[in-house]
Write a protein that holds these residues in place. Sequence first.
Motif, PDB file in Angstrom:
ATOM      1  N   ALA A   1       0.815  -1.220   0.000  1.00 43.18           N
ATOM      2  CA  ALA A   1       0.000   0.000   0.000  1.00 43.18           C
ATOM      3  C   ALA A   1       0.845   1.266   0.000  1.00 43.18           C
ATOM      4  O   ALA A   1       0.326   2.355  -0.255  1.00 43.18           O
ATOM      5  CB  ALA A   1      -0.928   0.001   1.208  1.00 43.18           C
ATOM      6  N   SER A   2       2.142   1.135   0.261  1.00 41.68           N
ATOM      7  CA  SER A   2       3.025   2.296   0.254  1.00 41.68           C
ATOM      8  C   SER A   2       4.445   1.854  -0.069  1.00 41.68           C
ATOM      9  O   SER A   2       4.782   0.671   0.041  1.00 41.68           O
ATOM     10  CB  SER A   2       2.994   3.024   1.607  1.00 41.68           C
ATOM     11  OG  SER A   2       3.508   2.193   2.627  1.00 41.68           O
ATOM     12  N   ALA A   3       5.265   2.818  -0.453  1.00 42.07           N
ATOM     13  CA  ALA A   3       6.673   2.545  -0.736  1.00 42.07           C
ATOM     14  C   ALA A   3       7.481   3.786  -0.394  1.00 42.07           C
ATOM     15  O   ALA A   3       7.196   4.871  -0.901  1.00 42.07           O
ATOM     16  CB  ALA A   3       6.866   2.171  -2.204  1.00 42.07           C
ATOM     17  N   ASP A   4       8.449   3.626   0.489  1.00 40.62           N
ATOM     18  CA  ASP A   4       9.323   4.736   0.887  1.00 40.62           C
ATOM     19  C   ASP A   4       8.526   5.978   1.304  1.00 40.62           C
ATOM     20  O   ASP A   4       8.876   7.111   0.966  1.00 40.62           O
ATOM     21  CB  ASP A   4      10.283   5.094  -0.253  1.00 40.62           C
ATOM     22  CG  ASP A   4      11.288   3.981  -0.529  1.00 40.62           C
ATOM     23  OD1 ASP A   4      11.479   3.129   0.352  1.00 40.62           O
ATOM     24  OD2 ASP A   4      11.868   3.965  -1.629  1.00 40.62           O
ATOM     25  N   GLY A   5       7.430   5.753   2.026  1.00 38.36           N
ATOM     26  CA  GLY A   5       6.645   6.860   2.540  1.00 38.36           C
ATOM     27  C   GLY A   5       5.614   7.419   1.579  1.00 38.36           C
ATOM     28  O   GLY A   5       4.854   8.315   1.950  1.00 38.36           O
ATOM     29  N   LEU A   6       5.535   6.908   0.355  1.00 40.59           N
ATOM     30  CA  LEU A   6       4.555   7.372  -0.620  1.00 40.59           C
ATOM     31  C   LEU A   6       3.390   6.386  -0.690  1.00 40.59           C
ATOM     32  O   LEU A   6       3.588   5.173  -0.781  1.00 40.59           O
ATOM     33  CB  LEU A   6       5.198   7.496  -2.008  1.00 40.59           C
ATOM     34  CG  LEU A   6       6.378   8.459  -2.123  1.00 40.59           C
ATOM     35  CD1 LEU A   6       6.894   8.490  -3.552  1.00 40.59           C
ATOM     36  CD2 LEU A   6       5.984   9.857  -1.671  1.00 40.59           C
ATOM     37  N   GLN A   7       2.161   6.907  -0.647  1.00 39.46           N
ATOM     38  CA  GLN A   7       0.976   6.071  -0.745  1.00 39.46           C
ATOM     39  C   GLN A   7       0.794   5.614  -2.193  1.00 39.46           C
ATOM     40  O   GLN A   7       0.979   6.387  -3.130  1.00 39.46           O
ATOM     41  CB  GLN A   7      -0.255   6.825  -0.271  1.00 39.46           C
ATOM     42  CG  GLN A   7      -0.184   7.269   1.184  1.00 39.46           C
ATOM     43  CD  GLN A   7       0.019   6.102   2.140  1.00 39.46           C
ATOM     44  OE1 GLN A   7      -0.749   5.127   2.115  1.00 39.46           O
ATOM     45  NE2 GLN A   7       1.040   6.170   2.970  1.00 39.46           N
ATOM     46  N   LEU A   8       0.419   4.351  -2.382  1.00 42.18           N
ATOM     47  CA  LEU A   8       0.245   3.769  -3.713  1.00 42.18           C
ATOM     48  C   LEU A   8      -1.207   3.354  -3.889  1.00 42.18           C
ATOM     49  O   LEU A   8      -1.742   2.595  -3.071  1.00 42.18           O
ATOM     50  CB  LEU A   8       1.156   2.547  -3.883  1.00 42.18           C
ATOM     51  CG  LEU A   8       2.637   2.739  -3.548  1.00 42.18           C
ATOM     52  CD1 LEU A   8       3.389   1.414  -3.649  1.00 42.18           C
ATOM     53  CD2 LEU A   8       3.268   3.792  -4.461  1.00 42.18           C
ATOM     54  N   SER A   9      -1.861   3.850  -4.959  1.00 39.79           N
ATOM     55  CA  SER A   9      -3.273   3.542  -5.138  1.00 39.79           C
ATOM     56  C   SER A   9      -3.691   3.739  -6.580  1.00 39.79           C
ATOM     57  O   SER A   9      -2.912   4.212  -7.416  1.00 39.79           O
ATOM     58  CB  SER A   9      -4.133   4.431  -4.232  1.00 39.79           C
ATOM     59  OG  SER A   9      -4.077   5.780  -4.668  1.00 39.79           O
ATOM     60  N   THR A  10      -4.957   3.397  -6.851  1.00 47.18           N
ATOM     61  CA  THR A  10      -5.559   3.651  -8.154  1.00 47.18           C
ATOM     62  C   THR A  10      -6.174   5.051  -8.142  1.00 47.18           C
ATOM     63  O   THR A  10      -6.167   5.741  -7.120  1.00 47.18           O
ATOM     64  CB  THR A  10      -6.654   2.616  -8.456  1.00 47.18           C
ATOM     65  OG1 THR A  10      -7.740   2.806  -7.522  1.00 47.18           O
ATOM     66  CG2 THR A  10      -6.126   1.197  -8.316  1.00 47.18           C
ATOM     67  N   LEU A  11      -6.763   5.439  -9.278  1.00 43.30           N
ATOM     68  CA  LEU A  11      -7.380   6.762  -9.383  1.00 43.30           C
ATOM     69  C   LEU A  11      -8.458   6.986  -8.332  1.00 43.30           C
ATOM     70  O   LEU A  11      -8.611   8.096  -7.813  1.00 43.30           O
ATOM     71  CB  LEU A  11      -7.993   6.946 -10.778  1.00 43.30           C
ATOM     72  CG  LEU A  11      -7.093   7.495 -11.877  1.00 43.30           C
ATOM     73  CD1 LEU A  11      -7.835   7.490 -13.206  1.00 43.30           C
ATOM     74  CD2 LEU A  11      -6.613   8.903 -11.544  1.00 43.30           C
ATOM     75  N   ASP A  12      -9.229   5.948  -8.032  1.00 43.52           N
ATOM     76  CA  ASP A  12     -10.306   6.116  -7.057  1.00 43.52           C
ATOM     77  C   ASP A  12      -9.912   5.636  -5.666  1.00 43.52           C
ATOM     78  O   ASP A  12     -10.762   5.331  -4.837  1.00 43.52           O
ATOM     79  CB  ASP A  12     -11.599   5.443  -7.523  1.00 43.52           C
ATOM     80  CG  ASP A  12     -11.389   4.040  -8.032  1.00 43.52           C
ATOM     81  OD1 ASP A  12     -10.237   3.573  -8.035  1.00 43.52           O
ATOM     82  OD2 ASP A  12     -12.378   3.395  -8.425  1.00 43.52           O
ATOM     83  N   GLY A  13      -8.599   5.586  -5.403  1.00 39.83           N
ATOM     84  CA  GLY A  13      -8.118   5.355  -4.050  1.00 39.83           C
ATOM     85  C   GLY A  13      -8.036   3.917  -3.593  1.00 39.83           C
ATOM     86  O   GLY A  13      -7.827   3.656  -2.406  1.00 39.83           O
ATOM     87  N   ILE A  14      -8.167   2.952  -4.496  1.00 39.97           N
ATOM     88  CA  ILE A  14      -8.064   1.544  -4.106  1.00 39.97           C
ATOM     89  C   ILE A  14      -6.594   1.190  -3.909  1.00 39.97           C
ATOM     90  O   ILE A  14      -5.750   1.474  -4.767  1.00 39.97           O
ATOM     91  CB  ILE A  14      -8.691   0.618  -5.166  1.00 39.97           C
ATOM     92  CG1 ILE A  14     -10.174   0.976  -5.360  1.00 39.97           C
ATOM     93  CG2 ILE A  14      -8.542  -0.839  -4.759  1.00 39.97           C
ATOM     94  CD1 ILE A  14     -10.815   0.273  -6.541  1.00 39.97           C
ATOM     95  N   ALA A  15      -6.283   0.577  -2.775  1.00 34.53           N
ATOM     96  CA  ALA A  15      -4.910   0.189  -2.458  1.00 34.53           C
ATOM     97  C   ALA A  15      -4.894  -1.246  -1.959  1.00 34.53           C
ATOM     98  O   ALA A  15      -5.941  -1.819  -1.634  1.00 34.53           O
ATOM     99  CB  ALA A  15      -4.323   1.121  -1.399  1.00 34.53           C
ATOM    100  N   LEU A  16      -3.699  -1.834  -1.921  1.00 33.96           N
ATOM    101  CA  LEU A  16      -3.599  -3.175  -1.358  1.00 33.96           C
ATOM    102  C   LEU A  16      -4.093  -3.154   0.077  1.00 33.96           C
ATOM    103  O   LEU A  16      -3.804  -2.220   0.822  1.00 33.96           O
ATOM    104  CB  LEU A  16      -2.156  -3.671  -1.420  1.00 33.96           C
ATOM    105  CG  LEU A  16      -1.847  -4.576  -2.627  1.00 33.96           C
ATOM    106  CD1 LEU A  16      -1.819  -3.766  -3.904  1.00 33.96           C
ATOM    107  CD2 LEU A  16      -0.561  -5.339  -2.436  1.00 33.96           C
ATOM    108  N   GLY A  17      -4.844  -4.180   0.450  1.00 34.24           N
ATOM    109  CA  GLY A  17      -5.436  -4.240   1.778  1.00 34.24           C
ATOM    110  C   GLY A  17      -6.898  -3.881   1.789  1.00 34.24           C
ATOM    111  O   GLY A  17      -7.590  -4.145   2.785  1.00 34.24           O
ATOM    112  N   ALA A  18      -7.388  -3.277   0.694  1.00 36.83           N
ATOM    113  CA  ALA A  18      -8.827  -2.983   0.612  1.00 36.83           C
ATOM    114  C   ALA A  18      -9.609  -4.291   0.570  1.00 36.83           C
ATOM    115  O   ALA A  18      -9.109  -5.319   0.117  1.00 36.83           O
ATOM    116  CB  ALA A  18      -9.118  -2.153  -0.631  1.00 36.83           C
ATOM    117  N   THR A  19     -10.841  -4.265   1.025  1.00 35.71           N
ATOM    118  CA  THR A  19     -11.673  -5.465   1.038  1.00 35.71           C
ATOM    119  C   THR A  19     -12.117  -5.800  -0.383  1.00 35.71           C
ATOM    120  O   THR A  19     -12.762  -4.977  -1.047  1.00 35.71           O
ATOM    121  CB  THR A  19     -12.910  -5.262   1.933  1.00 35.71           C
ATOM    122  OG1 THR A  19     -12.474  -4.903   3.251  1.00 35.71           O
ATOM    123  CG2 THR A  19     -13.745  -6.519   2.005  1.00 35.71           C
ATOM    124  N   THR A  20     -11.768  -6.996  -0.840  1.00 30.89           N
ATOM    125  CA  THR A  20     -12.049  -7.394  -2.224  1.00 30.89           C
ATOM    126  C   THR A  20     -13.529  -7.319  -2.551  1.00 30.89           C
ATOM    127  O   THR A  20     -13.928  -6.804  -3.613  1.00 30.89           O
ATOM    128  CB  THR A  20     -11.536  -8.815  -2.493  1.00 30.89           C
ATOM    129  OG1 THR A  20     -10.141  -8.885  -2.164  1.00 30.89           O
ATOM    130  CG2 THR A  20     -11.723  -9.204  -3.951  1.00 30.89           C
TER     131      THR A  20
END
Length: 228
Positions: A141-160
């Motif tokens: 969900a993040s790398a080196d302090g930067l949040q990683l997501s899709t355009l609508d805010g979906i990130a790893l760990g979201a409920t499938t």
Amino acid sequence: MSVTRGIGIAAVALSTVLLAACAGTSVPGQATPSATVVASDAPTPSAAPQAAGIVISTAAITVVDEAGATMSSYDYFEPTSDVVAGLTEVFGSAPKDTPFAGGGDQPPAIWHEWGGFRLVDDDYAGQAPLYPNHWVALTAASADGLQLSTLDGIALGATTSEVAANHSDVLNPWTDSDGTAHTDLWIDYRPDPTEGATVDNPVMGVWISGPTDGAVTRIVAPSRNWGP
């Protein structure tokens, strides 16, 4: 000594004292003038915006600040070396480069990785609009302090299941060898097939995958729902 000579000597001495007093420092008890301080009207420079996250879409890799404003953007058809150089500056360090021998419908490639952000440079020659020079896989969900997501805010760990409920138009449920149910889905798909965007028609988009009753474990962009 005559009286006249004594008076003359005294006068000279008094004159010397008076001249020394005039040339000396300030009189005790009298304030010494201080230097005048001129206030500056120059504004204080504001801090430069800092990168806060990376957003991936079907069209681009976008670096954003804390307000969500775009700081820089890279598409999937420009030279991979340029993208690596740009992201190295964003992350503040060079990536870990790992050769990938190929497999699982994927050709040989070089993985450029900054923690949970993987830029994949495979052996296929890029050809717009469906065959990119490189693609991205998010593994955290993040790398080196930067949040990683899709355009609508979906990130790893979201409920499938919640993600699937909001994007039920392009779904591909499947079950792995140990009986665990998984859900694959595509969002931000393009170009739209004339027959409508379904899993049975060609779709280029952002692929999201995870156990149906668990959390999202993989996000890839851009991703085709056909071929390698």
